[in-house]
Design an enzyme around this catalytic site. Structure first.
Site, PDB file in Angstrom:
ATOM      1  N   TYR A   1       0.876  -1.173   0.000  1.00  0.00           N
ATOM      2  CA  TYR A   1       0.000   0.000   0.000  1.00  0.00           C
ATOM      3  C   TYR A   1       0.913   1.222   0.000  1.00  0.00           C
ATOM      4  O   TYR A   1       1.395   1.662   1.034  1.00  0.00           O
ATOM      5  CB  TYR A   1      -0.921  -0.013   1.216  1.00  0.00           C
ATOM      6  CG  TYR A   1      -1.764   1.230   1.363  1.00  0.00           C
ATOM      7  CD1 TYR A   1      -2.367   1.825   0.254  1.00  0.00           C
ATOM      8  CD2 TYR A   1      -1.970   1.812   2.611  1.00  0.00           C
ATOM      9  CE1 TYR A   1      -3.133   2.968   0.385  1.00  0.00           C
ATOM     10  CE2 TYR A   1      -2.744   2.945   2.754  1.00  0.00           C
ATOM     11  CZ  TYR A   1      -3.324   3.523   1.643  1.00  0.00           C
ATOM     12  OH  TYR A   1      -4.084   4.662   1.775  1.00  0.00           O
TER      13      TYR A   1
ATOM     14  N   ASP B   1      -2.271  -1.177  -3.999  1.00  0.00           N
ATOM     15  CA  ASP B   1      -2.648   0.199  -4.306  1.00  0.00           C
ATOM     16  C   ASP B   1      -1.357   0.995  -4.385  1.00  0.00           C
ATOM     17  O   ASP B   1      -0.737   1.298  -3.373  1.00  0.00           O
ATOM     18  CB  ASP B   1      -3.571   0.741  -3.212  1.00  0.00           C
ATOM     19  CG  ASP B   1      -3.919   2.203  -3.417  1.00  0.00           C
ATOM     20  OD1 ASP B   1      -3.495   2.798  -4.424  1.00  0.00           O
ATOM     21  OD2 ASP B   1      -4.618   2.769  -2.551  1.00  0.00           O
TER      22      ASP B   1
END
Length: 256
Positions: free
Chosen positions: A105, A146
């Site tokens: 992330y 992400d």
């Protein structure tokens, strides 16, 4: 073998969506970002009831990553060997079947030139150092998550309007390009060339309805992983639900 990546923007809020989606799509591996929950409260029993194993690395309110897998999750590492300062729970990796799975992330960066932006660039440098020191580009390895970066203008709904803002600035794209040069391919782009395919839409301004999106969630693979990839796509259906995450899952199928 289906491998998916999904920023759920709070695993607690999104448990009903996750359970329905896991039952419908039945991925072998799901990498989750932005779990926003401490490890002691991660709902692992909920996923185990569906036949999934779980490894997670989280904190309260922010960040957090998890690997949810039908296959055994082995040789787990949480965080980088040389952690970024200040540390945050944004990275987990493990061996699943024949793949080494890295789930990241990457920081958003807030705005170009801000301290959070500089932290994002440092984090990407640490990711590249981790790859160089801990991994072999000749091995079947995937890096998913992400990334908070749209790699090209075709990954942005209106590059002229958006300009070189956060997620689209040259420094971010260059840093991600360096990661790819280590030995990673964008598996989505191996199978899809068209512009206008996005994985994140702001909650505001009717962005999803108007398809004002960004492709910032990625599945990257080394050559041996890429060679075994069959297809890769973005599943927009969960974004249509009530109280959705602002991200949609990205899924890749591998012939392993």
């Amino acid at each position: 073998m289906l491998v998916a990546s999904w920023n759920v923007n709070s695993v607690t809020v999104r448990v009903p969506h996750l359970l329905t989606w896991l039952q419908e799509v039945s991925p072998d591996v799901l990498c989750v970002q932005e779990t926003k929950i401490v490890d002691e409260k991660f709902p692992k029993e909920t996923f185990e009831a569906l036949g999934y194993n779980c490894e997670f690395y989280g904190e309260k309110t922010y960040n957090g990553v998890a690997i949810i897998s039908k296959l055994p999750i082995e040789n787990v590492q949480k965080g980088f060997v040389e952690e970024v300062t200040p540390p945050a729970k944004r990275f987990i990796e493990a061996s699943v079947g024949r793949l080494r799975v890295l789930n990241a992330y990457i920081p958003n960066g807030q705005s170009v030139g801000s301290e959070k932006y500089l932290y994002k660039l440092r984090w990407l440098e640490s990711l590249l150092t981790h790859l160089r020191n801990q991994h072999d580009p000749l091995q079947p390895t995937i890096l998913v998550g992400d990334f908070n970066i749209a790699p090209e203008d075709r990954d942005v709904y209106n590059p002229e309007e958006v300009g070189p803002t956060i997620m689209c600035s040259d420094a971010e794209r260059d840093a991600l390009c360096e990661v790819r040069k280590w030995g990673m391919n964008d598996i989505f782009r191996e199978h899809n060339e068209d512009a206008g395919q996005f994985s994140w839409w702001d909650y505001r301004m009717g962005a999803f309805r108007r398809n004002m999106g960004f492709r910032i969630d990625h599945i990257y693979g080394t050559e041996s992983a890429t060679a075994n990839s069959v297809r890769c796509w973005i599943d927009k259906e969960p974004r249509r639900l009530e109280r959705p995450s602002d991200h949609a899952p990205v899924i890749a199928e591998f012939d392993f």
